[in-house]
Design an enzyme around this catalytic site. Structure first.
Site, PDB file in Angstrom:
ATOM      1  N   GLU A 160       0.743  -1.180  -0.040  1.00 25.93           N
ATOM      2  CA  GLU A 160      -0.116   0.050   0.241  1.00 25.93           C
ATOM      3  C   GLU A 160       0.921   1.531   0.001  1.00 25.93           C
ATOM      4  O   GLU A 160       0.579   2.169  -0.748  1.00 25.93           O
ATOM      5  CB  GLU A 160      -0.892   0.040   1.186  1.00 25.93           C
ATOM      6  CG  GLU A 160      -2.061  -0.821   1.080  1.00 25.93           C
ATOM      7  CD  GLU A 160      -3.198  -0.485  -0.177  1.00 25.93           C
ATOM      8  OE1 GLU A 160      -3.214   0.602  -0.234  1.00 25.93           O
ATOM      9  OE2 GLU A 160      -3.812  -1.327  -0.440  1.00 25.93           O
ATOM     10  N   ASP A 203      -2.587   8.226  -2.632  1.00 28.50           N
ATOM     11  CA  ASP A 203      -3.775   7.900  -3.682  1.00 28.50           C
ATOM     12  C   ASP A 203      -4.383   9.347  -3.784  1.00 28.50           C
ATOM     13  O   ASP A 203      -5.786   9.571  -4.058  1.00 28.50           O
ATOM     14  CB  ASP A 203      -4.706   6.996  -2.992  1.00 28.50           C
ATOM     15  CG  ASP A 203      -5.855   6.626  -4.209  1.00 28.50           C
ATOM     16  OD1 ASP A 203      -5.361   6.907  -5.437  1.00 28.50           O
ATOM     17  OD2 ASP A 203      -6.936   6.053  -4.057  1.00 28.50           O
TER      18      ASP A 203
END
Length: 196
Positions: free
Chosen positions: A78, A93
């Site tokens: 991640e 993100d």
């Protein structure tokens, strides 16, 4: 006698972390491009960051009964163990996710930013979110062995349990179409170097 007792304690801790299956019973294919070798290379690069929070991964593993290697492997995939987040105060993100294990701010239903992005509390919260996904896959596919439910939960952590349709197509639609196979390959590498 002391060694026997120590072995008993260490063995029980490790065994207690397999409530959701044992990754050693899986054969992940790793990254779509580069396979297990690429997954191993990437997690090796992340070890410095993963080791910074190792006690947090271990504590969450003990408390929530899942292998620490799986938790750390999710963090590696991640946010590269947090290395991608140091200059963004924990946001990734494009500002849509937060923390080492990237909590989806809008859609997770979790208080993502209520704890520090690199805290044990964040790791524990997101490990709980991962376990919730594993349980959703378990309900959806009760006949799958625990290890497949575990890997299915890892895929669901990325793209939701409704998108987990079959074992053979598990990663179709995940990020790069390799999310769970990459994470489990990373986890197996971590396990091999002592992240039980």
């Amino acid at each position: 006698m002391f060694l026997l007792l120590l072995f008993s304690v260490l063995g029980s801790t490790s065994a207690a972390r397999t409530c959701y299956g044992d990754i050693n019973n899986l054969s992940p294919t790793g990254r779509k491009v580069g396979g297990v070798t690429k997954s191993n290379s990437e997690v090796q690069t992340d070890l410095t960051y993963l080791n910074r929070y190792r006690s947090c991964y271990q504590t969450a593993a003990d408390k929530l009964c899942i292998q620490a290697s799986v938790i750390a492997a999710v963090a590696s995939r991640e946010s590269r163990g947090g290395s991608l987040l140091e200059k963004t105060n924990g946001y990734g993100d494009g500002g849509k996710a937060y923390g080492i294990m990237q909590c989806d701010i809008k859609n997770s239903g979790l208080p993502c930013t209520s704890v520090s992005w690199n805290s044990c509390a964040h790791i524990e919260m997101m490990t709980g979110a991962l376990i919730a996904k594993i349980n959703e896959v378990k309900r959806k596919f009760p006949n799958w062995p625990a290890e497949r439910q575990l890997q299915g939960g890892v895929a669901a952590y990325n793209f939701g349990s409704k998108n987990v349709q079959s074992w053979s197509g598990l990663d179709v639609g995940t990020t790069n179409n390799d999310y769970s196979n990459d994470v489990i390959a990373r986890a197996k590498y971590l396990y091999s170097i002592g992240w039980n």
